[in-house]
Design a protein around this motif. Structure first.
Motif, PDB file in Angstrom:
ATOM      1  N   ASP A  33      -1.575  11.520 -12.518  1.00  0.00           N
ATOM      2  CA  ASP A  33      -0.441  10.892 -13.192  1.00  0.00           C
ATOM      3  C   ASP A  33      -0.339  11.511 -14.577  1.00  0.00           C
ATOM      4  O   ASP A  33      -1.312  12.063 -15.111  1.00  0.00           O
ATOM      5  CB  ASP A  33      -0.637   9.376 -13.293  1.00  0.00           C
ATOM      6  CG  ASP A  33       0.650   8.657 -13.690  1.00  0.00           C
ATOM      7  OD1 ASP A  33       1.738   9.221 -13.455  1.00  0.00           O
ATOM      8  OD2 ASP A  33       0.559   7.532 -14.224  1.00  0.00           O
ATOM      9  N   GLU A  51      -4.901   0.941  -7.677  1.00  0.00           N
ATOM     10  CA  GLU A  51      -4.548   2.365  -7.608  1.00  0.00           C
ATOM     11  C   GLU A  51      -4.257   2.774  -6.168  1.00  0.00           C
ATOM     12  O   GLU A  51      -3.361   3.590  -5.910  1.00  0.00           O
ATOM     13  CB  GLU A  51      -5.697   3.205  -8.166  1.00  0.00           C
ATOM     14  CG  GLU A  51      -5.867   3.153  -9.669  1.00  0.00           C
ATOM     15  CD  GLU A  51      -6.643   1.937 -10.149  1.00  0.00           C
ATOM     16  OE1 GLU A  51      -6.796   1.774 -11.366  1.00  0.00           O
ATOM     17  OE2 GLU A  51      -7.094   1.140  -9.294  1.00  0.00           O
ATOM     18  N   LYS A  99      -1.451   5.822  -7.784  1.00  0.00           N
ATOM     19  CA  LYS A  99      -1.595   6.437  -9.102  1.00  0.00           C
ATOM     20  C   LYS A  99      -2.950   6.049  -9.686  1.00  0.00           C
ATOM     21  O   LYS A  99      -3.439   4.943  -9.455  1.00  0.00           O
ATOM     22  CB  LYS A  99      -0.488   5.975 -10.063  1.00  0.00           C
ATOM     23  CG  LYS A  99       0.903   6.479  -9.690  1.00  0.00           C
ATOM     24  CD  LYS A  99       1.912   6.003 -10.725  1.00  0.00           C
ATOM     25  CE  LYS A  99       3.319   6.500 -10.406  1.00  0.00           C
ATOM     26  NZ  LYS A  99       4.299   6.046 -11.433  1.00  0.00           N
TER      27      LYS A  99
END
Length: 269
Positions: free
Chosen positions: A110, A128, A133
């Motif tokens: 990211d 996540e 991400k």
């Protein structure tokens, strides 16, 4: 007594009865139809003794099945990636780790790939894994607040003030456990290639898993705040934000590290 020609016509029961009758009559030896001169018989050649095969010591070993060297496969796949997009594809195609089968998402990176600062975390957690991400949820929000304090932001297109973030492993370990040494070894070649392709000015290993992958060392409490090198680039180990959430008193050390990063960036401008 001699009886000839009749034995072949007897069934089993008759033969048994005849044998018992022979015994009652005192028969002790059986003779053939014609006499045998045993003085004329040639002796049989002695048999050569055959030595028995030695017994194997212990249990019979199982035949070894060739095993794939998945670290070597990872190195080959990583070396063949000429861009970040190609690296992401190579990692998704890599089948060496069973983590891939149990995770919901592939978590690559990211932020801005052109950023001067690259953060390396441990591995995706539950949030996540859901969002795909790195560093989201409470730990991610704290990370954003920490680096915003020195003017760095993962969302900005300005490379001078941007962050680029990745993890050692791209798949969530079951139950949010730490990656095993084998899992770290499998994904380290991809991580090193990731750093080469992103080419940041500064690398921030966060937590012991990142230390293991990048420096082959442990002990974040001793190593944090001490500059070292990864692939010839300056690197400053820091506490992971999840550790800081559990140990708020350590935020003062994290703040000192952030000021050190800011000074290093200004010196390299």
């Amino acid at each position: 007594l001699r009886f000839t020609g009749m034995e072949s016509a007897l069934d089993w029961h008759q033969a048994k009865a005849l044998l018992e009758w022979y015994v009652e009559l005192g028969v002790t030896d059986a003779v053939a139809e014609a006499p045998i001169d045993r003085y004329e018989l040639k002796p049989e050649p002695p048999k050569t003794p055959v030595a028995p095969a030695p017994a194997p010591e212990g249990p019979t070993p199982l035949r070894e099945v060739p095993r794939t060297d998945w670290v070597a496969v990872a190195k080959e796949h990583a070396a063949g990636a000429g861009s970040l997009a190609a690296l992401a594809e190579a990692m998704q195609a890599y089948d060496g780790s069973p983590l891939k089968k149990g995770a919901r998402s592939f978590v690559f990176s990211d932020g801005n790939p052109d950023a001067r600062v690259m953060i390396v975390g441990e591995g995706p957690g539950a949030e996540e894994d859901r969002e795909g991400k790195p560093f989201v949820g409470p730990a991610g929000r704290l990370l954003d607040q920490m680096f915003a304090a020195i003017g760095l932001n993962r969302a900005t297109p300005d490379a001078q003030n941007a962050l680029y973030i990745t993890n050692v492993v791209p798949y969530r370990p079951p139950g949010n456990r730490n990656p095993t040494p084998e899992e770290i070894a499998m994904f380290t070649p991809f991580l090193l290639r990731h750093i080469e392709l992103a080419d940041p000015d500064i690398i921030i290993p966060m937590g012991n898993i990142a230390l293991t992958a990048l420096l082959d060392r442990q002990g974040i409490t001793k190593l944090r705040g001490t500059w070292t090198e990864v692939l010839g680039k300056p690197a400053l180990p820091m506490f992971h934000p999840s550790y800081l959430l559990r140990n708020p008193i350590s935020k003062r050390e994290a703040w000192a590290d952030l000021l050190d990063i800011q000074a290093k960036l200004r010196a390299k401008t």
